[in-house]
Enzyme design. Structure first.
Site, PDB file in Angstrom:
ATOM      1  N   SER A 265       0.889  -1.254  -0.073  1.00 19.52           N
ATOM      2  CA  SER A 265      -0.016   0.010   0.000  1.00 19.52           C
ATOM      3  C   SER A 265       0.767   1.129   0.002  1.00 19.52           C
ATOM      4  O   SER A 265       2.085   1.106   0.392  1.00 19.52           O
ATOM      5  CB  SER A 265      -0.993   0.001   1.166  1.00 19.52           C
ATOM      6  OG  SER A 265      -0.086   0.390   2.362  1.00 19.52           O
ATOM      7  N   ASP A 266       0.497   2.482  -0.208  1.00 14.65           N
ATOM      8  CA  ASP A 266       1.239   3.653  -0.095  1.00 14.65           C
ATOM      9  C   ASP A 266       1.161   3.788   1.487  1.00 14.65           C
ATOM     10  O   ASP A 266       0.350   3.171   2.177  1.00 14.65           O
ATOM     11  CB  ASP A 266       0.668   4.573  -1.015  1.00 14.65           C
ATOM     12  CG  ASP A 266       1.744   5.816  -1.321  1.00 14.65           C
ATOM     13  OD1 ASP A 266       2.868   5.931  -0.356  1.00 14.65           O
ATOM     14  OD2 ASP A 266       1.650   6.830  -2.044  1.00 14.65           O
ATOM     15  N   TYR A 267       1.659   4.869   1.809  1.00 15.39           N
ATOM     16  CA  TYR A 267       1.965   5.226   3.162  1.00 15.39           C
ATOM     17  C   TYR A 267       0.539   5.573   3.940  1.00 15.39           C
ATOM     18  O   TYR A 267      -0.116   6.445   3.552  1.00 15.39           O
ATOM     19  CB  TYR A 267       2.565   6.542   3.242  1.00 15.39           C
ATOM     20  CG  TYR A 267       3.480   6.860   4.509  1.00 15.39           C
ATOM     21  CD1 TYR A 267       4.918   6.975   4.481  1.00 15.39           C
ATOM     22  CD2 TYR A 267       2.746   7.279   5.547  1.00 15.39           C
ATOM     23  CE1 TYR A 267       5.556   7.224   5.619  1.00 15.39           C
ATOM     24  CE2 TYR A 267       3.347   7.677   6.772  1.00 15.39           C
ATOM     25  CZ  TYR A 267       4.730   7.568   6.816  1.00 15.39           C
ATOM     26  OH  TYR A 267       5.795   7.832   7.816  1.00 15.39           O
ATOM     27  N   SER A 268       0.349   4.386   4.676  1.00 15.82           N
ATOM     28  CA  SER A 268      -0.916   4.390   5.518  1.00 15.82           C
ATOM     29  C   SER A 268      -2.067   4.457   4.731  1.00 15.82           C
ATOM     30  O   SER A 268      -3.309   4.752   5.294  1.00 15.82           O
ATOM     31  CB  SER A 268      -0.760   5.601   6.597  1.00 15.82           C
ATOM     32  OG  SER A 268      -1.372   6.800   6.239  1.00 15.82           O
ATOM     33  N   ALA A 269      -2.068   4.140   3.471  1.00 16.80           N
ATOM     34  CA  ALA A 269      -3.377   4.092   2.666  1.00 16.80           C
ATOM     35  C   ALA A 269      -4.424   3.264   3.178  1.00 16.80           C
ATOM     36  O   ALA A 269      -5.663   3.369   2.601  1.00 16.80           O
ATOM     37  CB  ALA A 269      -2.868   3.700   1.073  1.00 16.80           C
TER      38      ALA A 269
END
Ligand code: BGC
Length: 740
Positions: A265-269
């Site tokens: 996932s992207d950062y905390s997505a």
């Protein structure tokens, strides 16, 4: 390690250990003496000490020594001795920084993009990076979006495909475990560049036909080339966030494109799907993401604190968890980490190659190839060396020319334009004045205040502004030519840097306005991360050189170009608008029923500005003068069995050797669906000696004529086509042919 052994390993793992492999945290924590007293991200993530020694990968920790230390500490406590993976954002360079990706693409050279990528990963690999969060292959059409700076292919799907392939080859080579190679993570899947209004993280809603035609090809090309990882994007796609989008990640990515690598996932997505309003809490977010096929949760505690329970409750089949864990273990195995957990880290080698003389020389050479000469009235450039130069502007003596992703760069020894200019023509011939700040205090603080209080104060701002201006005018008066170095602040482009007005700041525009009154020759050097509205700047300057954020050796490369040691050969990969209100603007748009051809009232146009871009896609000048003639086609009819060729004569009608990018475009004149007015289908960057003429040939194949129709079929339709060859998307010669 053989696959069976990996399966054995998987069988020995507890549920906690499996979940651990799917978590990525920032790594500094492992360097602490007493990990019980965790602070910062770890505390926020709410990870137990035990879970900490199960996590699978680490974000943005670099350096052999640090990485060895963390890996040793980790392995000493990890029951099954499964090594950590180190992933980082080495976007356009590690210690040696190359031009930002959009600039690299403007070289229109696979070799340039390849070489920038190669040196970056050799440096980063020696410093311990196993996986690089690059390339970003998002198609970008809206210059208000700050991340257009990261897109190598710019607004064109074909360029996106070509450069995605180049970068994957350059990162991964034949074998990702070999010295100098690493695994690449393609991002951001998918259509992150299409956020409404150019606002970062914003909604994306588009037809599947549009998605397949323009946005998908670059990711697909990277996957075809064997990219090991893919990162999901922050945006929604047609109502579902990409990170929990089963259609996108399972049907398209895995089933259709056959991607077998790791999805992160992207950062905390994953957690952010709660804000999107599609997950009611972290548990549901974890459920949706793992079921959609996201293997690793980057920097949130959603997987860490929920996956185990979801499996125990039978909501998530353990099979699904196992598949994800196996993908992560497989990647570690491919990188050879089970045999050598330190990968390619090597302190000795690191010392030798980081920012080495050779790398700097490469950076200088490559940087110069990315510049785009936008204007050169009366052959102002190249400059003669015997002139007195007034170097003016906030980029005249400034080392902040690396762009926003340069956190690992070595900023020592970066030379400024002033320094290299003085070396080149002698300090007695250089008159310097700063002229202005890049931004006024208020504008700068609009940006900085989002950092949480880190703001600036300029004492007596107005008086200082006046004094800077007076000094600049004084210096300019004594000179033969003014070199004005202006642009965006590096904090104005990049992630979370969307702008509603993409103009040069008023304070710098004022500076140019005042200098223009002196009737001196002005050469403007432009530092920026996105296409800007340049009308006012261009009209007041004799020569305009777009250098983007040119990297560590940028100043030397600029000097090479402005004094003619290097002949500029870059071409734009994004259209430059007439005004911000024209965004999104791209050359490969559809026609309307009322195209704006003559100045008629009821046409698809703006009342207050022209319809076309200010500088078109593919545009860029050279010190050489290239002339196109004799466009010829081998047959007026093309069929499945017989492709045709088109040729053109290109002559360098000047006494300077140079490179030209010859561009091939096609238009499907009548089809069942509307088709773009032009689409790039090929290009060749060719070197010409002075006065040399060459015949350049392109093959036209049926594949180039295919498109996605409303039934989601990908095929070519018979009928008439136009083919264009030229120096940019606007200035072309054309012929017709027919598909039978
Ligand atoms: C960016 C990614 C990046 C990640 C890790 C995110 O905010 O969108 O491009 O790779 O952070 O640093």
């Amino acid at each position: 390690m053989k696959k069976e052994k990996l399966l054995d390993l998987l069988n020995q793992m507890t549920l906690e250990e499996k979940v651990g492999q799917l978590i990525q945290v920032a790594g500094e924590t492992f360097l602490m003496d007493d990990v019980d007293t965790t602070t910062g991200p770890l505390k926020d993530l709410n990870l137990s000490n035990e879970m900490l020694y199960n996590v699978g990968s680490i974000l943005n920790v670099v350096g052999s020594e640090k990485i060895r230390k963390i890996q040793d500490e980790y392995l000493s406590k990890n029951r099954l001795k499964i090594p950590l993976l180190f992933m980082a954002d080495v976007i356009n360079g590690y210690r040696t920084v190359f031009p930002i990706p959009i600039a690299q693409g403007c070289s229109w050279s696979q070799k340039v993009v390849h070489d920038c990528t190669r040196v970056s990963i050799k440096e980063a690999g020696a410093a311990g990076t196993n996986v690089n969060f690059s390339p970003m292959v998002d198609l970008v059409r809206d210059s208000r979006w700050g991340r257009v700076m990261e897109s190598v292919g710019g607004e064109d799907p074909y360029l996106g495909e070509v450069f995605a392939k180049t970068m994957i080859e350059a990162y991964q080579g034949e074998d990702i475990s070999k010295l100098g190679n690493a695994a690449a993570c393609v991002k951001h899947f998918a259509a992150y560049g299409a956020g409404e209004g150019g606002r970062d993280y914003n909604t994306v809603d588009m037809s599947e036909k549009e998605f397949r035609q323009y946005y998908l090809p670059a990711y697909q090309s990277a996957i075809r080339e064997g990219a090991e990882m893919i990162m999901t994007s922050f945006n929604t796609i047609n109502g579902i966030p990409a990170t929990v989008n089963q259609w996108l990640l399972r049907d398209v990515l895995r089933k259709e494109l056959g991607f077998q690598g790791v999805v992160i996932s992207d950062y905390s997505a994953i957690e952010e799907t709660i804000n999107h309003g599609v997950s009611k809490d972290k548990k549901e977010a974890a459920y949706k993401a793992i079921m959609a096929g996201v293997d690793i949760d980057m920097m949130s505690s959603v997987y860490a604190n929920n996956l185990k329970e979801l499996v125990e409750e039978g909501k998530v089949p353990e099979e699904v968890l196992n598949e994800s864990v196996l993908r992560v273990l497989t990647l570690k195995n491919k990188l050879g980490l089970f045999e050598n957990p330190y990968g390619n880290t090597d302190e000795e080698r690191e010392k030798k190659i980081l920012k080495s003389k050779e790398n700097l020389e490469e950076a200088r050479r490559l940087s110069a190839e990315t510049f785009v000469l936008l204007k050169n009235e009366k052959q102002t450039l190249p400059l003669e060396k015997n002139k007195k130069i007034a170097l003016i502007g906030p980029y005249g003596n400034n080392i902040a020319i690396l762009g926003s992703w340069s956190m690992f760069s070595d900023k020592s020894k970066i030379q400024t334009l002033k320094e290299v200019l003085e070396e080149k023509i002698g300090s007695e011939n250089v008159l310097y004045a700063k002229g202005s700040e890049i931004l006024r205090e208020k504008e700068m603080n609009q940006i900085l205040s989002a950092d949480g209080g880190n703001i600036i104060h300029i004492e007596n701002e107005e008086e200082k502004e006046k004094a800077y201006l007076e000094e600049a005018i004084e210096v300019a008066k004594q000179s033969d030519v003014i070199v004005l170095a202006i642009g965006e602040h590096y904090r104005q482009s990049g992630e979370a840097c969307s702008r509603a007005n993409i103009e040069i700041s008023q304070i710098q525009q004022n500076l140019l306005n005042e200098l223009a009154k002196l009737n001196k020759t002005i050469v403007t050097i432009l530092f920026n991360g996105r296409p800007l509205v340049l009308k006012d700047i261009a009209e007041k300057t004799d020569a305009l050189l777009e250098v983007w954020f040119p990297g560590t050796e940028g100043a030397n490369a600029i000097i090479d170009v402005i004094f003619g040691e290097v002949n500029p050969s870059g071409k734009l990969t994004m259209s430059f608008p007439q005004a911000t209100g024209q965004c999104p603007i791209y050359y490969n748009h559809y026609n309307t029923g009322r195209p704006h051809i003559n100045n008629i009232r009821f046409a698809s146009r703006y009342q207050d500005i022209p319809t076309d871009s200010y500088y078109p896609f593919g545009y860029g000048l050279s010190y050489s003068k290239f002339e196109y003639s004799d466009l010829k086609i081998s047959s007026k009819k093309i069929s499945q069995k017989a492709p045709i060729t088109i040729s053109v004569k290109v002559k360098n009608n000047s006494n300077l050797a140079g490179k030209e990018v010859i561009q091939l475009y096609i238009q499907d004149l009548v089809a069942s669906n509307v088709r773009p007015v032009k689409e790039l289908k090929g290009f060749k960057k060719v070197y010409f000696e002075a006065f040399e003429e060459k015949e350049i040939t392109f093959e036209i194949t049926i594949d180039m004529l295919k498109f996605w129709n409303e039934k989601l079929e990908y095929k070519a339709e018979s009928g008439e086509f136009k083919v264009f060859v030229g120096t940019n998307a606007r200035d072309t010669k054309e012929l017709k042919f027919e598909l039978i």
